[in-house]
Design a protein around this motif. Structure first.
Motif, short mmCIF file in Angstrom:
data_model
loop_
_atom_site.label_atom_id
_atom_site.label_comp_id
_atom_site.label_asym_id
_atom_site.label_seq_id
_atom_site.Cartn_x
_atom_site.Cartn_y
_atom_site.Cartn_z
N ILE A 200 0.96 -1.07 0.04
CA ILE A 200 -0.03 -0.01 -0.03
C ILE A 200 1.17 1.43 0.27
O ILE A 200 2.09 1.35 0.80
N ALA A 201 0.43 2.26 -0.90
CA ALA A 201 1.10 3.24 -0.91
C ALA A 201 0.88 4.40 -1.03
O ALA A 201 -1.44 3.94 -0.74
N PHE A 202 0.95 5.26 -0.19
CA PHE A 202 -0.08 6.65 0.67
C PHE A 202 1.07 7.93 0.03
O PHE A 202 2.13 8.00 0.68
N ASN A 203 0.17 8.59 0.37
CA ASN A 203 0.49 10.49 -0.17
C ASN A 203 -0.12 11.58 1.53
O ASN A 203 -1.30 11.14 1.10
N LEU A 204 0.41 12.10 2.08
CA LEU A 204 0.01 13.00 3.18
C LEU A 204 0.35 14.67 2.98
O LEU A 204 1.78 14.72 2.44
N ARG A 205 -0.40 14.74 2.84
CA ARG A 205 -0.26 16.34 2.97
C ARG A 205 -0.96 17.72 4.25
O ARG A 205 -2.13 17.16 4.37
N VAL A 206 -0.04 18.02 4.86
CA VAL A 206 -0.34 19.20 5.92
C VAL A 206 -0.88 19.68 5.52
O VAL A 206 -0.60 21.06 4.56
N ALA A 207 -2.19 20.45 6.64
CA ALA A 207 -3.19 21.32 5.90
C ALA A 207 -3.04 22.31 7.01
O ALA A 207 -3.22 23.70 6.92
N GLU A 208 -3.00 22.01 8.28
CA GLU A 208 -2.56 22.66 9.04
C GLU A 208 -1.61 22.47 10.45
O GLU A 208 -1.43 20.98 10.61
#
Length: 217
Positions: A200-208
């Motif tokens: 499983i590959a995943f991406n994470l984007r920080v919003a705050e």
């Protein structure tokens, strides 16, 4: 040899953080069993979504919305990994953050691999090994992930006493999770063996992000 005490510490100027952890067997077994069943079932009925993969099968990037109860535990692992790299980066655990995650499944069989790539428009990327198959031990490295040194001149010459290399290879283990900056170039070497390699590959984007008693905006 004479040493000069400048009163300063030697620091690493451009370190690249990579989280690497394998959870205990009793934790990963039920999660992996459920994820494997769902991934293989989807591979049977859904078309491949090729991006960086050559051969193999890749799902749509909607894995985090699949109706699999064990994904809740998987999300907790991602949260722990993200907390660990952020604490290492900032030198403190006193922070609050809000982020979003998107993920997809990969199934590789004999000879399948992933071209060198990055994950643009995200902050952190990761991979989790659901099943590593039965790699041929006489063909190594086999299906390993390779990270490319972000310093382009690293291979120009060898520094005395230090072996210069342009890649860092990590061999898969069932239940292993890696988390790294999305800009870090990487590839997956061809898998040679019996059975399937499921990840499983995943991406994470920080919003705050806020520290201490700062108020989130």
């Amino acid at each position: 040899m004479r040493y000069v005490d400048t009163g300063e510490s030697v620091v690493l100027g451009f370190p690249t953080p990579i989280f690497r952890h394998r959870w205990p067997e009793d934790e990963i077994a039920p999660v992996n069993q459920a994820l494997k069943a769902e991934i293989l079932a989807r591979r049977e009925r859904l078309a491949n979504n090729p991006v960086s993969n050559v051969g193999g099968w890749q799902s749509q990037p909607d894995l985090m919305s699949w109706q699999v109860p064990e994904l809740e535990r998987f999300n907790q692992w991602i949260n722990q990994a993200f907390g660990a790299v952020m604490a290492r980066e900032f030198g403190t655990t006193e922070f609050k953050t809000r982020y979003s995650v998107m993920g997809w499944a990969n199934v590789n069989e004999y000879g399948d691999y992933n071209r060198t790539h990055i994950h643009s428009n995200y902050h952190w990327s990761g991979v989790y090994y659901v099943e590593i198959g039965q790699p041929n031990p006489s063909l190594m490295p086999n299906g390993a992930i390779e990270f490319l040194d972000p310093r382009p001149a690293i291979g120009v010459f060898d520094f005395p006493g230090i072996t210069a290399t342009g890649t860092w290879t990590i061999h898969p283990e069932t239940g292993l999770m890696l988390l790294f900056p999305s800009w870090l170039r990487h590839s997956v070497l061809p898998y040679f063996g019996e059975g399937t390699r499921i990840t499983i590959a995943f991406n994470l984007r920080v919003a705050e992000l806020s520290f201490g008693n700062e108020n989130s905006k």
